[in-house]
Design an enzyme around this catalytic site. Structure first.
Site, PDB file in Angstrom:
ATOM      1  N   GLY A  31       0.823  -1.209   0.000  1.00  0.00           N
ATOM      2  CA  GLY A  31       0.000   0.000   0.000  1.00  0.00           C
ATOM      3  C   GLY A  31       0.850   1.249   0.000  1.00  0.00           C
ATOM      4  N   ASN A  32       0.221   2.388   0.227  1.00  0.00           N
ATOM      5  CA  ASN A  32       0.947   3.661   0.292  1.00  0.00           C
ATOM      6  C   ASN A  32       0.272   4.578   1.316  1.00  0.00           C
ATOM      7  OD1 ASN A  32      -1.100   5.382  -1.147  1.00  0.00           O
ATOM      8  ND2 ASN A  32      -0.687   3.868  -2.748  1.00  0.00           N
ATOM      9  N   ARG A  33       0.826   5.761   1.497  1.00  0.00           N
ATOM     10  CA  ARG A  33       0.404   6.631   2.598  1.00  0.00           C
ATOM     11  C   ARG A  33      -0.853   7.458   2.321  1.00  0.00           C
ATOM     12  NH1 ARG A  33       4.364   7.055   6.397  1.00  0.00           N
ATOM     13  NH2 ARG A  33       6.466   6.521   5.707  1.00  0.00           N
TER      14      ARG A  33
END
Ligand code: CTP
Length: 220
Positions: A31-33
């Protein structure tokens, strides 16, 4: 409400939000932020202008009956949802942080701890790029985001051309006080001719309103 306030009445606007999650096994993902705050703010701002809004998102959406929410996880699911929502729409705003890679083989059972683990990653579908040559693109205003840490303007302009966007919204993600996972944002908006506007640092709902203002003026 004045007619100016309902400048997007009768227009369908599709917005994506959040970061896609690419599964590794039943409990883990890449995932990412991204928190989805910018996309959520855009959905609310478009609804305020009277648009019929579809928000395709990986995170919790605003609780607002004017917004039709489509929940997705992966880039592939987001792509399918965008494709389904586009016919008849006037604007697509891709505020989501779409993962660039997915795991080649998703494990059906939870992976057990071991000394080393190598995952093979394959590119995900580039949603905007795939639209560039598609007939559904005709008459649609397409707005992308560019999250950059280096060569900001050159990278944004290259993305605009490569993905055949009408507008690109540049975010400097090397700064902790704006952009991904912050309350505030500060962006510069470009079209093929260069800068069309700079929105100085402010809370994301106000950035969203200013962006919609630029978008609505350019709608035919
Ligand atoms: N985007 C997309 N599909 C992808 C990746 C990105 O549609 N698989 C969209 C994003 O929603 C955004 C724009 O393309 O509106 C630019 O995303 P960004 O991550 O900045 O660009 P990438 O094309 O992934 O390029 P890079 O990661 O090399 O900067």
């Amino acid at each position: 409400m004045s007619s100016q306030a309902l400048a997007l009445a009768g227009r369908a606007v599709v917005i994506t939000a959040g970061g896609t999650r690419e599964p590794i096994d039943p409990v883990r993902y890449l995932g990412n932020r991204s928190t989805g705050r910018m996309g959520n703010a855009l959905a609310l701002a478009a609804a305020e202008l009277g648009a019929s809004v579809t928000l395709i998102t990986t995170v919790a959406a605003p609780d607002d009956r004017r917004i039709q929410v489509v929940a997705v996880d992966t880039a592939e699911e987001m792509n399918a949802a965008v494709r389904a929502a586009l016919p008849g729409s006037a604007v697509l705003i891709m505020a989501a942080a779409v993962a660039d890679y997915r795991v080649a083989e998703v494990a059906q059972r939870k992976l057990k701890k071991r000394d080393a683990l190598t995952l093979e990653l394959l590119p995900t579908v580039d949603i905007l790029r795939s639209l560039a040559t598609d007939p559904v693109r005709d008459g649609l205003m397409v707005v992308g985001f560019a999250a950059e840490t280096d060569d900001l303007e050159a990278n944004a302009m290259a993305k605009l051309a490569h993905k055949r966007l009408d507008l690109i919204v540049l975010n400097d993600v090397s700064r902790a006080d704006i952009g991904m996972a912050s309350d505030d944002n500060e962006v510069t908006v470009y079209d093929a001719g260069g800068v069309v506007g700079h929105i100085s640092q402010r809370a994301k709902p106000r950035v969203a309103a200013a962006l919609l203002d630029i978008i609505k003026r350019r709608l035919r």
